[in-house]
Scaffold this motif. Structure first.
Motif, PDB file in Angstrom:
ATOM      1  N   ALA A  35      17.348 -37.127  -7.308  1.00 44.64           N
ATOM      2  CA  ALA A  35      18.796 -36.973  -7.409  1.00 44.64           C
ATOM      3  C   ALA A  35      19.394 -36.239  -6.209  1.00 44.64           C
ATOM      4  O   ALA A  35      20.606 -36.038  -6.151  1.00 44.64           O
ATOM      5  N   GLY A  36      18.552 -35.818  -5.260  1.00 48.19           N
ATOM      6  CA  GLY A  36      19.043 -35.109  -4.090  1.00 48.19           C
ATOM      7  C   GLY A  36      19.489 -33.693  -4.389  1.00 48.19           C
ATOM      8  O   GLY A  36      20.404 -33.173  -3.743  1.00 48.19           O
ATOM      9  N   LEU A  37      18.827 -33.057  -5.352  1.00 51.61           N
ATOM     10  CA  LEU A  37      19.193 -31.701  -5.756  1.00 51.61           C
ATOM     11  C   LEU A  37      18.249 -30.671  -5.154  1.00 51.61           C
ATOM     12  O   LEU A  37      17.325 -30.997  -4.416  1.00 51.61           O
ATOM     13  N   ILE A 104      11.915 -43.897 -10.598  1.00 56.55           N
ATOM     14  CA  ILE A 104      13.093 -43.852 -11.456  1.00 56.55           C
ATOM     15  C   ILE A 104      14.177 -44.690 -10.810  1.00 56.55           C
ATOM     16  O   ILE A 104      14.576 -44.436  -9.674  1.00 56.55           O
ATOM     17  N   GLU A 105      14.661 -45.690 -11.535  1.00 61.37           N
ATOM     18  CA  GLU A 105      15.625 -46.630 -10.952  1.00 61.37           C
ATOM     19  C   GLU A 105      17.023 -46.029 -10.868  1.00 61.37           C
ATOM     20  O   GLU A 105      17.735 -46.215  -9.875  1.00 61.37           O
ATOM     21  N   ARG A 106      17.462 -45.337 -11.906  1.00 59.95           N
ATOM     22  CA  ARG A 106      18.816 -44.775 -11.928  1.00 59.95           C
ATOM     23  C   ARG A 106      18.765 -43.396 -12.573  1.00 59.95           C
ATOM     24  O   ARG A 106      18.155 -43.216 -13.616  1.00 59.95           O
ATOM     25  N   LEU A 107      19.442 -42.415 -11.947  1.00 58.74           N
ATOM     26  CA  LEU A 107      19.386 -41.045 -12.438  1.00 58.74           C
ATOM     27  C   LEU A 107      20.659 -40.312 -12.045  1.00 58.74           C
ATOM     28  O   LEU A 107      20.934 -40.123 -10.861  1.00 58.74           O
ATOM     29  N   HIS A 108      21.445 -39.894 -13.045  1.00 59.57           N
ATOM     30  CA  HIS A 108      22.654 -39.125 -12.756  1.00 59.57           C
ATOM     31  C   HIS A 108      22.254 -37.691 -12.431  1.00 59.57           C
ATOM     32  O   HIS A 108      21.400 -37.100 -13.106  1.00 59.57           O
TER      33      HIS A 108
END
Length: 202
Positions: A35-37, A104-108
């Motif tokens: 998620a770039g966190l 993981i394809e999609r992650l908020h």
């Protein structure tokens, strides 16, 4: 009537707790990276260098923790240092290999922050209850709690938020905000659940 004697953990109980704790933390760090966190502690320092240089998280995390082993040996004892070394080595290996095992394809980022924070808190709690840590700031916070009674969650939160704010130099502000959310979730979990004297098993 409460049990008056204190029971030590067996070697098997220590091993499963260290493995489970490091696995939980590795999953959290993979979520954050996806998620770039950011996160705090030595893992946060590894993230800063990862975003700045592209060197893998596992290698950075292992190297950054090297200077803290002396402090752990002299202040927390040989058993704690040995278990911590095992946990750090396992986590470094997991961070190197886990991304190759699943994707993981999609992650908020908000979901990653909350779930990752809870996984981090749970993993660190597993380790703390079996006299181990993931090095760096965690060693210092556990020492301060043991010696001076400072709550580990509060100290860790202050350190983590400082490191996460430094991330403004390498990632966008919105991601930093989600990272602060993850740090707060993690440290609130530790603050509520890690209280000296609550558990008689060591």
């Amino acid at each position: 009537m409460a049990e008056s004697s204190v029971h030590l953990h067996t070697a098997f109980e220590d091993a499963q707790a260290i493995f489970t704790g490091t696995l939980f933390v590795s999953l959290a760090l993979i979520l954050f990276a996806q998620a770039g966190l950011m996160t705090g502690g030595t893992a946060g320092a590894a993230f800063l260098l990862f975003y700045a240089t592209g060197i893998t998280l596992g290698k950075l995390f292992f190297v950054i923790n090297l200077p803290f082993y002396w402090f752990a040996w002299t202040r927390m004892g040989r058993e704690f240092t040995f278990k911590t070394f095992i946990a750090i080595s396992m986590l470094s290996a997991m961070m190197e290999w886990s991304p190759k095992l699943f994707a993981i394809e999609r992650l908020h980022p908000a979901y990653a922050a909350v779930l990752g924070g809870l996984l981090l808190g749970s993993g660190c709690l597993f380790l703390a209850r079996h006299r181990a840590s993931l090095g760096g700031a965690t060693i210092v916070t556990l020492y301060l709690q043991k010696t001076y009674g400072w709550r580990a969650g509060k100290v860790q939160m202050a350190i983590d938020c400082t490191i996460v704010l430094l991330a403004l130099t390498v990632i966008e502000p919105a991601r930093v905000g989600y990272s602060v959310l993850g740090a707060v979730v993690m440290n609130l979990f530790i603050w509520v659940n890690h209280k000296p004297g609550r558990y008689a098993v060591l």
